[in-house]
Motif scaffolding. Structure first.
Motif: not given
Ligand SMILES: *Cc1c(COP(=O)(O)O)cnc(C)c1O
Length: 407
Positions: A246-251, A255-259, A261-266, A268-280
């Motif tokens: 459970h990481g914030w990018f799967g929340h 950007f509400e920074f809630e205490r 975890y509530e999973s994103a739907s679909g 997107t909930s497979m995300l964990v942290g910040t994407p590696s934008v250079l490699s992406m």
């Protein structure tokens, strides 16, 4: 005309002009696109632009203005087209191994009464290690069987079947539709690793009715060393995904920074942290190379290249001590494999002569024919060099016997 006929075949290749989209060094015959895809010019340009304009000038504003924030989803949409997947079912993130961990956890959680994860004993080692670790964590058993026994081993005790569609050694291909149907018939879930499939052979996840899939971005997709991998989740599980990272990018609202975890739907909930934008950025641009390419043309070319190789190998290499271990036929991946008692030294000699393939223990020489940029002349050069290296015995000189760290 070339001696073995490669140049003539190149004249009949409808994908011949795609080679110019890649920055291949002159004089190098690159036959390792199954391990690290070549550099597409547009990937280099996109990364340069990203670094200078988006990062250098835009700075943090670029999360919005350059759309960094949803680059993982945008890459997912491009992959959905390539892999026959439903909209919003694929996302780019992490490595293949980590995506396997998350997807396998999710799949096992959906079959809580079942005790077995079934796989192929010749699966890629990282897949086997991750399967072992998930099984250990969840108290499940791993059943790893030979390819020809997989279908018969699917039964009502199996929670999840995890297979790599194209075997990394032999290039043998599983029939995705058939195996997935067998898994479903027994109530099991199906997770496919598409590492050696995507960008080389047509894949239709929707037609196969797959449950989960994973794959990597740096092989036939040409996303660059360590490129982000991807994960597919069938839309029927969009609301029921549970994996332990459970990481914030799967929340649902990062950007509400809630205490809590509530999973994103679909997916997107497979995300964990910040994407590696250079490699992406590199991967995203690399995928555009496929925009106007028909996957059937790609597969036809791949099959023609390997069949040209098999014909030449039978005639010239088998009499010189090579044994071709990958299967011929219409259902295969895009690399070929052969063995030779002096395999390691032969590969080292080939690489020294700018013909780049790789080696898998104990004695396998592997060559990837990337249908977008490899030519029939590349195959001809490979065979001609193997002939010369063996006939001259140059590979027996001591300099080719020492081991490199990565090969
Ligand atoms: C290449 C490959 C991987 C690579 O995994 P990473 O985590 O990206 O290093 C995994 N599985 C298979 C079948 C592969 O061929």
């Amino acid at each position: 005309m070339s001696e073995l006929g490669g140049a003539e075949l190149d004249l009949t290749d409808p994908l011949a002009d795609k080679r110019a989209l890649f920055a291949l060094p002159p004089g190098v015959v690159y036959l390792d696109g199954n391990s690290l895809g070549a550099l597409p010019h547009r990937a280099r340009e996109a990364v340069q632009r990203m670094v200078e304009e988006e990062w250098g000038h835009g700075l943090i504003r670029s999360w919005n203005s350059a759309g960094w924030i949803d680059i993982a989803q945008r890459i997912g949409s491009k992959l959905e087209v390539l892999l026959g997947a439903e909209p919003q079912s694929i996302i780019a993130c992490d490595s293949t191994s980590i995506n396997l961990y998350k997807a396998l956890h999710t799949a096992c959680a959906l079959r809580p009464d079942r005790k077995i994860i079934l796989t192929d004993i010749d699966n890629f080692p990282s897949d086997l290690y991750i399967i072992d670790s998930v099984a250990k964590e969840l108290g499940l058993q791993v059943r790893a069987v030979a390819k020809q026994n997989v279908a018969a081993a699917i039964n009502r005790e199996v929670a999840v079947v995890e297979l790599t569609q194209v075997d990394y050694r032999s290039a043998t291909v599983y029939d995705m539709n058939e195996i997935t149907a067998l898994a479903h018939y027994s109530g099991a879930l199906m997770l496919w690793d598409l590492a050696h499939s995507a960008g080389a052979i047509p894949v239709d996840l929707t037609a196969a009715d797959a449950d989960f899939a994973i794959g990597c971005g740096y092989k036939y997709l040409n996303g660059g060393p360590g490129a982000p991998a991807y994960v597919y989740v069938s839309p029927r599980f969009a609301k029921s995904i549970q994996h332990p990272l459970h990481g914030w990018f799967g929340h649902a609202r990062p950007f509400e920074f809630e205490r809590n975890y509530e999973s994103a739907s679909g997916v997107t909930s497979m995300l964990v942290g910040t994407p590696s934008v250079l490699s992406m950025t590199a991967l995203s641009a690399a995928l555009d190379v496929f925009d106007d390419v028909s996957l059937n043309d790609l597969q036809t070319k791949s099959l023609r290249l390997s069949s040209f190789f098999f014909d030449l190998a039978e005639k010239h290499l088998v009499p010189r001590g090579f044994e071709v271990i990958s299967e011929r036929g219409q259902r295969r991946g895009s690399h070929v494999a052969m063995t030779h008692p002096g395999g390691y030294a032969i590969i080292r000699t080939l690489i020294e002569r700018n013909v780049i393939g790789d080696f898998r223990r104990p004695d396998i020489l592997r060559f990837g024919f990337a249908p977008l940029y490899n030519s029939f002349m590349d195959v001809e050069t490979l065979v001609a060099q193997c002939i010369e290296i063996v006939d001259s015995k140059i590979y027996l000189s001591p300099e080719f016997a020492t081991e490199a760290r990565v090969i």
